[in-house]
Scaffold this motif. Structure first.
Motif, PDB file in Angstrom:
ATOM      1  N   ALA A   1      -8.797   4.717  -1.867  1.00  0.00           N
ATOM      2  CA  ALA A   1      -8.420   3.269  -1.351  1.00  0.00           C
ATOM      3  C   ALA A   1      -7.105   4.549  -0.325  1.00  0.00           C
ATOM      4  O   ALA A   1      -6.911   4.041   1.283  1.00  0.00           O
TER       5      ALA A   1
ATOM      6  N   LEU B   1      -7.232  -3.473   5.349  1.00  0.00           N
ATOM      7  CA  LEU B   1      -8.063  -3.953   3.983  1.00  0.00           C
ATOM      8  C   LEU B   1      -9.425  -3.251   4.662  1.00  0.00           C
ATOM      9  O   LEU B   1      -9.388  -2.503   3.318  1.00  0.00           O
TER      10      LEU B   1
ATOM     11  N   ARG C   1      -8.972  -7.313  -1.765  1.00  0.00           N
ATOM     12  CA  ARG C   1      -7.525  -7.908  -2.540  1.00  0.00           C
ATOM     13  C   ARG C   1      -7.071  -9.162  -1.038  1.00  0.00           C
ATOM     14  O   ARG C   1      -6.000 -10.262  -1.436  1.00  0.00           O
TER      15      ARG C   1
ATOM     16  N   LEU D   1       0.913  -1.449  -0.035  1.00  0.00           N
ATOM     17  CA  LEU D   1      -0.288   0.229   0.050  1.00  0.00           C
ATOM     18  C   LEU D   1       0.718   1.343  -0.440  1.00  0.00           C
ATOM     19  O   LEU D   1       0.730   1.808  -1.103  1.00  0.00           O
TER      20      LEU D   1
ATOM     21  N   PRO E   1      -4.683  -0.456  -7.068  1.00  0.00           N
ATOM     22  CA  PRO E   1      -5.833  -0.528  -5.712  1.00  0.00           C
ATOM     23  C   PRO E   1      -6.742   1.688  -6.663  1.00  0.00           C
ATOM     24  O   PRO E   1      -6.245   1.600  -6.798  1.00  0.00           O
ATOM     25  N   SER E   2      -7.850   1.310  -5.970  1.00  0.00           N
ATOM     26  CA  SER E   2      -8.490   3.308  -6.477  1.00  0.00           C
ATOM     27  C   SER E   2      -7.450   4.125  -6.342  1.00  0.00           C
ATOM     28  O   SER E   2      -7.523   3.380  -4.044  1.00  0.00           O
TER      29      SER E   2
ATOM     30  N   LEU F   1     -11.010  -2.047   0.616  1.00  0.00           N
ATOM     31  CA  LEU F   1      -9.659  -3.266   0.385  1.00  0.00           C
ATOM     32  C   LEU F   1     -10.508  -4.383   0.021  1.00  0.00           C
ATOM     33  O   LEU F   1      -9.383  -5.024  -0.023  1.00  0.00           O
TER      34      LEU F   1
ATOM     35  N   ARG G   1       0.453  -3.259  -6.963  1.00  0.00           N
ATOM     36  CA  ARG G   1      -0.498  -3.673  -7.070  1.00  0.00           C
ATOM     37  C   ARG G   1      -0.756  -5.516  -6.364  1.00  0.00           C
ATOM     38  O   ARG G   1       0.695  -5.752  -6.577  1.00  0.00           O
TER      39      ARG G   1
END
Length: 128
Positions: free
Chosen positions: A104, A73, A81, A51, A100-101, A78, A56
């Motif tokens: 997030a 998460l 994930r 993170l 990740p968006s 997330l 990814r």
């Protein structure tokens, strides 16, 4: 693509790679994550640094070690994930291909600020 396995030879990943790294230093561990295109991890630290470095990633969770990964998460949106056990299906593989968006990461910043505020309050309370 090169596959590097860190401290996981006992789990069977050895047959996919010649790049097995045992007992790497903290800076080398961080560099592997920082420089990775994708991270597959079963550790909280692998998840957290994925993170931080905006990699990814997918986090493999088991009943014995999933608490902190699940909390982190889930708090930032997330939870998808997480991969239970070692069941990497097509849906999770497609998710791995997507970063990740941005939301997030905004949630992660909010969590960080909340944590810092809590720590400051705890330190203030302890110093009184």
């Amino acid at each position: 693509m090169q596959l590097v396995v860190v401290n996981m030879a006992q789990r069977g990943f050895w047959r996919w790679t010649r790049e097995i790294r045992l007992a790497v230093s903290p800076d080398r561990f961080l560099a592997y994550i920082r420089d990775a295109n994708f991270v597959l991890t079963d550790s909280f630290h692998g998840t957290a640094f994925s993170l931080i470095y905006k990699r990814r990633f997918l986090s493999f969770v088991t009943s014995t070690v999933s608490g902190r990964i699940y909390s982190l998460l889930s708090a930032i949106g997330l939870g998808d994930r997480m991969v239970p056990g070692v069941n990497l299906d097509e849906e999770k593989f497609k998710l791995l291909m997507q970063p990740p968006s941005d939301s997030a990461y905004c949630n992660l910043i909010d969590q960080k600020e909340d944590s810092i505020a809590w720590l400051r309050g705890a330190i203030d309370a302890a110093s009184k």
